[in-house]
Scaffold this motif. Structure first.
Motif, PDB file in Angstrom:
ATOM      1  N   SER A 250       0.835  -1.284   0.109  1.00  0.00           N
ATOM      2  CA  SER A 250      -0.047   0.008   0.089  1.00  0.00           C
ATOM      3  C   SER A 250       0.841   1.373   0.062  1.00  0.00           C
ATOM      4  O   SER A 250       0.597   2.244  -0.774  1.00  0.00           O
ATOM      5  CB  SER A 250      -0.930  -0.137   1.080  1.00  0.00           C
ATOM      6  N   GLY A 251       1.802   1.457   0.825  1.00  0.00           N
ATOM      7  CA  GLY A 251       2.908   2.397   0.861  1.00  0.00           C
ATOM      8  C   GLY A 251       3.493   2.460  -0.557  1.00  0.00           C
ATOM      9  O   GLY A 251       3.819   3.703  -1.128  1.00  0.00           O
ATOM     10  N   LEU A 252       3.597   1.351  -1.279  1.00  0.00           N
ATOM     11  CA  LEU A 252       4.356   1.537  -2.672  1.00  0.00           C
ATOM     12  C   LEU A 252       3.067   2.117  -3.652  1.00  0.00           C
ATOM     13  O   LEU A 252       3.686   2.794  -4.532  1.00  0.00           O
ATOM     14  CB  LEU A 252       4.837   0.022  -3.192  1.00  0.00           C
ATOM     15  N   ARG A 253       2.088   1.629  -3.445  1.00  0.00           N
ATOM     16  CA  ARG A 253       1.199   2.314  -4.545  1.00  0.00           C
ATOM     17  C   ARG A 253       1.025   3.922  -4.261  1.00  0.00           C
ATOM     18  O   ARG A 253       0.960   4.740  -5.300  1.00  0.00           O
ATOM     19  CB  ARG A 253      -0.300   1.615  -4.038  1.00  0.00           C
ATOM     20  N   ALA A 254       1.026   4.481  -3.169  1.00  0.00           N
ATOM     21  CA  ALA A 254       0.841   5.622  -2.859  1.00  0.00           C
ATOM     22  C   ALA A 254       2.163   6.557  -3.372  1.00  0.00           C
ATOM     23  O   ALA A 254       2.025   7.257  -4.073  1.00  0.00           O
ATOM     24  CB  ALA A 254       0.852   6.118  -1.385  1.00  0.00           C
ATOM     25  N   ALA A 255       3.289   6.035  -3.315  1.00  0.00           N
ATOM     26  CA  ALA A 255       4.663   6.417  -3.669  1.00  0.00           C
ATOM     27  C   ALA A 255       4.680   6.436  -5.266  1.00  0.00           C
ATOM     28  O   ALA A 255       4.991   7.411  -5.894  1.00  0.00           O
ATOM     29  CB  ALA A 255       5.797   5.685  -3.036  1.00  0.00           C
ATOM     30  N   LEU A 256       4.082   5.458  -5.995  1.00  0.00           N
ATOM     31  CA  LEU A 256       4.060   5.313  -7.328  1.00  0.00           C
ATOM     32  C   LEU A 256       3.002   6.212  -8.000  1.00  0.00           C
ATOM     33  O   LEU A 256       3.236   7.005  -8.716  1.00  0.00           O
ATOM     34  CB  LEU A 256       3.566   3.774  -7.773  1.00  0.00           C
ATOM     35  N   ASP A 257       1.867   6.462  -7.438  1.00  0.00           N
ATOM     36  CA  ASP A 257       0.775   7.376  -7.742  1.00  0.00           C
ATOM     37  C   ASP A 257       1.305   8.795  -7.599  1.00  0.00           C
ATOM     38  O   ASP A 257       0.728   9.845  -8.258  1.00  0.00           O
ATOM     39  CB  ASP A 257      -0.558   7.321  -6.777  1.00  0.00           C
ATOM     40  N   ALA A 258       2.216   9.250  -6.802  1.00  0.00           N
ATOM     41  CA  ALA A 258       2.771  10.384  -6.660  1.00  0.00           C
ATOM     42  C   ALA A 258       3.871  10.773  -7.580  1.00  0.00           C
ATOM     43  O   ALA A 258       4.285  12.078  -7.758  1.00  0.00           O
ATOM     44  CB  ALA A 258       3.016  10.716  -5.342  1.00  0.00           C
ATOM     45  N   GLY A 282      12.344  -0.095   0.542  1.00  0.00           N
ATOM     46  CA  GLY A 282      11.951  -0.103   2.280  1.00  0.00           C
ATOM     47  C   GLY A 282      10.606  -0.127   2.251  1.00  0.00           C
ATOM     48  O   GLY A 282       9.908  -0.284   3.469  1.00  0.00           O
ATOM     49  N   LEU A 283       9.639   0.389   1.105  1.00  0.00           N
ATOM     50  CA  LEU A 283       8.339   0.479   1.505  1.00  0.00           C
ATOM     51  C   LEU A 283       7.398  -0.838   1.207  1.00  0.00           C
ATOM     52  O   LEU A 283       6.220  -1.064   1.366  1.00  0.00           O
ATOM     53  CB  LEU A 283       7.614   1.480   0.697  1.00  0.00           C
ATOM     54  N   ALA A 284       8.277  -1.848   0.724  1.00  0.00           N
ATOM     55  CA  ALA A 284       7.673  -3.141   0.408  1.00  0.00           C
ATOM     56  C   ALA A 284       7.464  -3.994   1.935  1.00  0.00           C
ATOM     57  O   ALA A 284       8.540  -4.469   2.119  1.00  0.00           O
ATOM     58  CB  ALA A 284       8.196  -3.941  -0.590  1.00  0.00           C
ATOM     59  N   LEU A 324       8.082  -3.535  -9.914  1.00  0.00           N
ATOM     60  CA  LEU A 324       7.219  -2.291  -9.951  1.00  0.00           C
ATOM     61  C   LEU A 324       6.630  -1.807 -10.874  1.00  0.00           C
ATOM     62  O   LEU A 324       5.455  -1.361 -10.755  1.00  0.00           O
ATOM     63  CB  LEU A 324       8.331  -1.360  -9.429  1.00  0.00           C
ATOM     64  N   VAL A 325       7.060  -2.061 -11.982  1.00  0.00           N
ATOM     65  CA  VAL A 325       6.690  -1.476 -13.432  1.00  0.00           C
ATOM     66  C   VAL A 325       5.194  -2.284 -13.365  1.00  0.00           C
ATOM     67  O   VAL A 325       4.334  -1.705 -14.149  1.00  0.00           O
ATOM     68  CB  VAL A 325       7.518  -1.581 -14.426  1.00  0.00           C
ATOM     69  N   ALA A 326       5.419  -3.617 -13.380  1.00  0.00           N
ATOM     70  CA  ALA A 326       4.167  -4.286 -13.725  1.00  0.00           C
ATOM     71  C   ALA A 326       2.994  -3.858 -12.601  1.00  0.00           C
ATOM     72  O   ALA A 326       2.153  -3.971 -12.860  1.00  0.00           O
ATOM     73  CB  ALA A 326       4.578  -5.903 -13.542  1.00  0.00           C
ATOM     74  N   PHE A 327       3.490  -3.839 -11.342  1.00  0.00           N
ATOM     75  CA  PHE A 327       2.339  -3.271 -10.345  1.00  0.00           C
ATOM     76  C   PHE A 327       1.773  -2.157 -10.553  1.00  0.00           C
ATOM     77  O   PHE A 327       0.449  -1.822 -10.519  1.00  0.00           O
ATOM     78  CB  PHE A 327       3.260  -3.328  -9.066  1.00  0.00           C
ATOM     79  N   ALA A 328       2.667  -1.041 -10.922  1.00  0.00           N
ATOM     80  CA  ALA A 328       2.050   0.304 -11.628  1.00  0.00           C
ATOM     81  C   ALA A 328       1.122   0.067 -12.876  1.00  0.00           C
ATOM     82  O   ALA A 328       0.302   0.979 -12.858  1.00  0.00           O
ATOM     83  CB  ALA A 328       3.300   0.952 -11.824  1.00  0.00           C
ATOM     84  N   GLN A 329       1.445  -0.601 -13.523  1.00  0.00           N
ATOM     85  CA  GLN A 329       0.722  -0.929 -15.040  1.00  0.00           C
ATOM     86  C   GLN A 329      -0.676  -1.386 -14.744  1.00  0.00           C
ATOM     87  O   GLN A 329      -1.252  -2.027 -15.732  1.00  0.00           O
ATOM     88  CB  GLN A 329       1.598  -1.487 -16.102  1.00  0.00           C
ATOM     89  N   GLY A 330      -0.906  -2.016 -13.514  1.00  0.00           N
ATOM     90  CA  GLY A 330      -1.969  -2.719 -13.190  1.00  0.00           C
ATOM     91  C   GLY A 330      -2.226  -4.458 -13.572  1.00  0.00           C
ATOM     92  O   GLY A 330      -3.225  -4.935 -13.690  1.00  0.00           O
ATOM     93  N   HIS A 364      -3.990  -3.892  -1.025  1.00  0.00           N
ATOM     94  CA  HIS A 364      -2.816  -3.870  -1.801  1.00  0.00           C
ATOM     95  C   HIS A 364      -1.835  -4.995  -1.299  1.00  0.00           C
ATOM     96  O   HIS A 364      -0.618  -5.015  -1.344  1.00  0.00           O
ATOM     97  CB  HIS A 364      -1.958  -2.660  -2.206  1.00  0.00           C
ATOM     98  N   ASP A 365      -2.421  -6.326  -0.768  1.00  0.00           N
ATOM     99  CA  ASP A 365      -1.516  -7.324  -0.534  1.00  0.00           C
ATOM    100  C   ASP A 365      -0.894  -8.065  -1.800  1.00  0.00           C
ATOM    101  O   ASP A 365      -1.722  -8.130  -2.754  1.00  0.00           O
ATOM    102  CB  ASP A 365      -2.283  -8.476   0.220  1.00  0.00           C
ATOM    103  N   VAL A 366       0.372  -8.452  -1.559  1.00  0.00           N
ATOM    104  CA  VAL A 366       0.864  -8.936  -2.456  1.00  0.00           C
ATOM    105  C   VAL A 366       1.668 -10.696  -2.074  1.00  0.00           C
ATOM    106  O   VAL A 366       2.278 -10.556  -1.147  1.00  0.00           O
ATOM    107  CB  VAL A 366       2.224  -8.223  -3.021  1.00  0.00           C
TER     108      VAL A 366
END
Length: 624
Positions: A250-258, A282-284, A324-330, A364-366
């Motif tokens: 979830s922290g990574l999602r917020a960082a990527l959206d920003a 460190g956010l994972a 990270l790229v795969a996660f950001a692209q949904g 955002h569990d992985v």
């Protein structure tokens, strides 16, 4: 009896009392009997009927008195009339009060019937005195069937604790809550949340219990199923031999959206900003790991593993960026291969698969599934070593077949050296030595000696067992060297070799000896396929460029390949030649695929066979 019947008989009774009071000489307070008519009218449960009946009885009482007596003297008849009127009034007041109370109770009963919970009232002995509509619908018994029955016996109630303990607590506090099991009329088992309230009379004495029950059968079943599922998956999680990591991104999602860069630009942004990648690691946040992954990472416990999570991936590991790229692209899944760094510093090759939660989820569990491929990597290395041994054996066998051609290749420069040496001696033995001619012949000797040395060097390179060397190669040179090696062999079988190469062929990257061996094997196979056949025997070797691939075609005019043999032609140990090993074409395909290319065959029986080899090329390493 209906309301109309009650009204009729009430009126008849009132008229009968009136007639008796007027027509008979009875001296008693006959008018008191009007209360019976009022009570009969009250059974209609309508206030207006009670008021009308009472008014009528009062009027009849007054009329009967006036008819039978005058107003001159006030004696006992007047007193009896007043007693009758008082009795009618009091009865009417009491009936109206009872009607009001009954109306209030009926309203309360209707409210209880509107409840979605099962509600019933029982006395201190457990006998049911009230049963609402929801109880009828849920349990299956109507109110008439339930009222008067013992509640626990009717519902076959099962308690989690002793019944006496529950009753003692109810008497002490006036309330009790708990979960019980009951059965319906059809025999179905219900789980209900029970809430009991003790009822008291005006003296404070317990007289009944109001029970409110909520059906939680489905909720309990769902909860039990969830618990069982959790236990089952926990056992699978702990017992699996595949390493499993549960992480919160979830922290990574917020960082990527920003980030200012999204989509296709995200990878370039991360390449330009390595600090963000280090921060993202460190956010994972890891929430759980299974024992298999703890063992894989060399951790004594999950806590030790989580504390050292950043050490598990090397500094230059690119797999995290790709994830990270795969996660950001949904994307829902991401697979890759990397090396896990154990806590003791040893690296473990692993395959991993990451399962991402849908983008709409808030947690955002992985889940990361990790497989140790150390044994597979060792097996691959052993296979490559065995393949190298087979390739070396095949090269040695090929040189045995090419011995005549090698002898011819070496004898030509040796014969030229001898001829040039003899000519030089003759020029020196003249009375006047011709030094110019001698120098020319010595130059010929040196040139032919170098040619012989190059031939020997090329053969030794082809023969030696050395690790593959990747370099930028000119395909034309490889073709030229391969055709020189097989020229004598083809000439012996009276096979004509036609080489057609496009001008300015781009270079390829690979191992010279391995690619040379592929062409030599294909040319020898083509020559042997036509050996002993009548007519023209021709091999055509073409090299062309097709987009980003460089294509080499070896086509013969032999008998072709049978359709049944085509699917197995590249299988190890399959051969169509007498005494063949069945390894040549298998090694050729493996070698070509290791260079990023492809080797295929097409054939029509009776019209020859065509082998098509493709290799990737790059203008970036173009040769001068």
């Amino acid at each position: 009896m209906g309301r109309a019947g009650l009204r009729f008989w009430s009126a008849v009774l009132a008229l009968a009392v009136f007639m008796v009071d007027v027509l008979t000489p009875l001296e008693g307070a006959v008018a008191v009997l009007y209360v019976v008519a009022i009570l009969l009218a009250a059974r209609t449960n309508r206030r207006n009927d009670i008021v009308v009946a009472a008014t009528g009885c009062i009027v009849l009482t007054v009329v009967a008195y006036l008819t039978s007596h005058d107003l001159q003297t006030i004696a006992s008849p007047a007193l009896r009339a007043l007693v009758s009127l008082a009795a009618i009034g009091i009865t009417t007041l009491l009936v109206l009060q009872n009607h009001a109370a009954t109306t209030r109770l009926a309203a309360q009963a209707r409210l209880l019937n509107l409840s979605h919970d099962m509600i019933f009232v029982r006395d201190r002995g457990g006998v049911i005195t009230f049963w609402n509509k929801t109880a009828e619908q849920t349990y299956g018994w109507s109110a008439d069937e339930a009222v008067g029955q013992l509640a626990d016996k009717l519902l076959r109630t099962s308690y989690a604790e002793r019944r006496e303990t529950i009753e003692a607590g109810l008497l002490e506090t006036g309330r009790w809550e708990g979960r019980v099991e009951q059965r319906t009329k059809a025999g179905a088992v219900l789980t209900v949340d029970a809430r009991w309230a003790l009822q008291h009379n005006h003296l404070g004495k317990p007289v009944g219990v109001l029970e409110t029950h909520t059906d939680v059968t489905d909720r309990v079943a769902a909860h039990n199923a969830l618990v069982q599922s959790e236990q089952r998956y926990r056992r699978m999680f702990d017992a699996s031999r595949i390493g499993v990591v549960e992480e919160d991104w979830s922290g990574l999602r917020a960082a990527l959206d920003a980030l200012p860069a999204q989509g296709a630009e995200l990878r370039d942004y991360m390449a330009r900003n390595p600090d963000f990648v280090r921060q993202a690691r460190g956010l994972a946040r890891i929430t759980d790991v299974n024992p298999a992954l703890q063992k894989m990472a060399g951790a004594a416990s999950a806590a030790a593993f989580i504390e050292n999570v950043d050490k598990l991936l090397g500094e230059n590991d690119r797999s995290f960026v790709d994830a990270l790229v795969a996660f950001a692209q949904g994307e829902r899944f991401h697979e890759g291969e990397t090396e896990l760094v154990r806590l003791d510093g040893r690296k473990v090759p692993v395959l991993f698969t990451i399962t991402f939660s849908p983008r709409s989820d808030e947690d955002h569990d992985v889940l990361v599934f990790v497989i140790d491929i150390t044994e597979r990597r060792q097996a691959q290395d052993a296979l490559l070593a065995a393949q190298a041994e087979l390739a070396h054996a095949a090269r040695v066998a090929t040189l045995g077949e090419l011995s005549a051609s090698i002898a011819h290749e070496v004898n030509q420069p040796l014969a030229a050296i001898v001829t040039s040496g003899e000519a030089g001696l003759r020029w020196l033995r003249r009375d006047i030595p011709d030094l110019k001619e001698v120098a020319t012949t010595i130059g010929h000797v040196v040139a032919q000696g170098r040619r012989a040395s190059e031939i020997v060097t090329r053969i030794r390179t082809f023969l030696k067992k050395a690790p593959p060397e990747q370099g930028v190669l000119h395909v034309g040179e490889i073709i030229e060297e391969a055709t020189e090696l097989v020229a004598r062999e083809l000439a012996r079988d009276d096979v004509a070799l036609v080489v057609e190469t496009a001008p300015d062929l781009p270079p390829v990257r690979g191992d010279r000896v391995q690619l040379q061996q592929v062409l030599v094997n294909l040319l020898i196979n083509a020559g042997q396929a036509m050996s002993g056949r009548p007519g023209s025997r021709t091999i055509t070797l073409r090299a062309t460029v097709d987009g980003e691939m460089l294509g080499i075609t070896v086509q013969d005019s032999g008998p072709g390949i049978q359709a049944d043999d085509l699917p197995r032609l590249f299988d190890p140990f399959f051969t169509t030649k007498d005494g063949g090993m069945g390894m040549g074409l298998a090694i050729c395909r493996t070698t070509v695929e290791a260079h990023g290319g492809r080797l295929s065959v097409a054939s029509t029986p009776g019209s020859g066979a065509t082998f098509h080899l493709t290799l990737p090329h790059s203008q970036e390493h173009a040769l001068p």
